[in-house]
Enzyme design. Sequence first.
Site, PDB file in Angstrom:
ATOM      1  N   HIS A  52     -11.111   7.351  10.140  1.00 51.58           N
ATOM      2  CA  HIS A  52      -9.946   6.631  10.646  1.00 51.58           C
ATOM      3  C   HIS A  52      -9.462   7.294  11.935  1.00 51.58           C
ATOM      4  O   HIS A  52      -9.891   8.409  12.279  1.00 51.58           O
ATOM      5  CB  HIS A  52      -8.816   6.595   9.597  1.00 51.58           C
ATOM      6  CG  HIS A  52      -8.264   7.935   9.229  1.00 51.58           C
ATOM      7  ND1 HIS A  52      -8.552   8.586   8.055  1.00 51.58           N
ATOM      8  CD2 HIS A  52      -7.427   8.768   9.909  1.00 51.58           C
ATOM      9  CE1 HIS A  52      -7.927   9.739   8.017  1.00 51.58           C
ATOM     10  NE2 HIS A  52      -7.234   9.883   9.130  1.00 51.58           N
TER      11      HIS A  52
HETATM   12  P1  TYD Z   1      -7.169   9.296   3.025  1.00 51.62           P
HETATM   13  O1  TYD Z   1      -6.515   8.938   4.295  1.00 51.62           O
HETATM   14  O2  TYD Z   1      -8.151   8.333   2.452  1.00 51.62           O
HETATM   15  O3  TYD Z   1      -7.840  10.735   3.139  1.00 51.62           O
HETATM   16  P2  TYD Z   1      -9.132  11.193   3.975  1.00 51.62           P
HETATM   17  O4  TYD Z   1      -9.003  10.574   5.342  1.00 51.62           O
HETATM   18  O5  TYD Z   1      -9.026  12.667   3.998  1.00 51.62           O
HETATM   19  O6  TYD Z   1     -10.346  10.752   3.283  1.00 51.62           O
HETATM   20  O7  TYD Z   1      -6.040   9.582   1.951  1.00 51.62           O
HETATM   21  C1  TYD Z   1      -6.288   9.607   0.562  1.00 51.62           C
HETATM   22  C2  TYD Z   1      -5.077   9.062  -0.180  1.00 51.62           C
HETATM   23  O8  TYD Z   1      -3.968   9.938  -0.014  1.00 51.62           O
HETATM   24  C3  TYD Z   1      -4.641   7.692   0.320  1.00 51.62           C
HETATM   25  O9  TYD Z   1      -4.260   6.922  -0.815  1.00 51.62           O
HETATM   26  C4  TYD Z   1      -3.430   7.989   1.164  1.00 51.62           C
HETATM   27  C5  TYD Z   1      -2.854   9.230   0.517  1.00 51.62           C
HETATM   28  N1  TYD Z   1      -2.139  10.125   1.431  1.00 51.62           N
HETATM   29  C6  TYD Z   1      -0.783  10.290   1.278  1.00 51.62           C
HETATM   30  O10 TYD Z   1      -0.132   9.664   0.422  1.00 51.62           O
HETATM   31  N2  TYD Z   1      -0.129  11.154   2.111  1.00 51.62           N
HETATM   32  C7  TYD Z   1      -0.779  11.854   3.059  1.00 51.62           C
HETATM   33  O11 TYD Z   1      -0.143  12.658   3.804  1.00 51.62           O
HETATM   34  C8  TYD Z   1      -2.198  11.658   3.222  1.00 51.62           C
HETATM   35  C9  TYD Z   1      -2.965  12.400   4.284  1.00 51.62           C
HETATM   36  C10 TYD Z   1      -2.839  10.792   2.387  1.00 51.62           C
END
Ligand code: TYD
Length: 136
Positions: A52
Site C-alpha cells: 500500500h
Molecule cells: P495492514 O495495513 O494490512 O498491515 P500491513 O500493511 O503491515 O500488512 O494492517 C493490518 C490490520 O491492522 C488492518 O485491519 C488494519 C489494522 N491496523 C490498525 O487498526 N491500526 C494501525 O495502526 C495499523 C497499522 C493497522
Amino acid sequence: MSVPLVQLVGIPQRGDTRGGLAVAELGGALPFPARRIYWIHGTQPGVSRGFHAHKRLRQLCVCVAGSVRMSLFDGRREESVILDSSATGLLIGPGLWREMHDFSADCVLMVFADAEYDEADYIRDRDQFIRHVHSS
Ligand code: TYD
C-alpha cells in the site's frame, strides 16, 4: 540526479557495558512528532506485507530485532533496502508504495507514524497508486 527513495537515518546509540539503548526522539532521529507507534512481529514464514501507499502519512521504520527487506516504489523507480539494525531507521514519506519481504522469524519492525490510523489515507491498489502519482 533523482532523489533516492531510500532515506536512512541514524538512530543514536546510548548503550553501555550493561547493554544497548537506542533513542528516537523529536529533533533527533524522529523528524516529526509521533502520534502512533505500532510494531509488526511474528510474521509467518514466506509472508510479505504492506502493498500500500499513503496519501499524507509520514513514517519512520526501525527494525529493532531480526531483519526485513523494505521495497519502495514511487510509480517510476523501485528501490530496496534490508533493515537489520536498530541503529538505522527508514523514513517513508507520502506517495511511496511499500512492500515488506523476507521477514526473519524474529523480526520486530517498529513504526513511528505522524498520524492516527486512517483507512482513508491508504491506497491499497497498485494500479490506482500509479494513476495517483502520475496525476499529482
Ligand atoms: P495492514 O495495513 O494490512 O498491515 P500491513 O500493511 O503491515 O500488512 O494492517 C493490518 C490490520 O491492522 C488492518 O485491519 C488494519 C489494522 N491496523 C490498525 O487498526 N491500526 C494501525 O495502526 C495499523 C497499522 C493497522
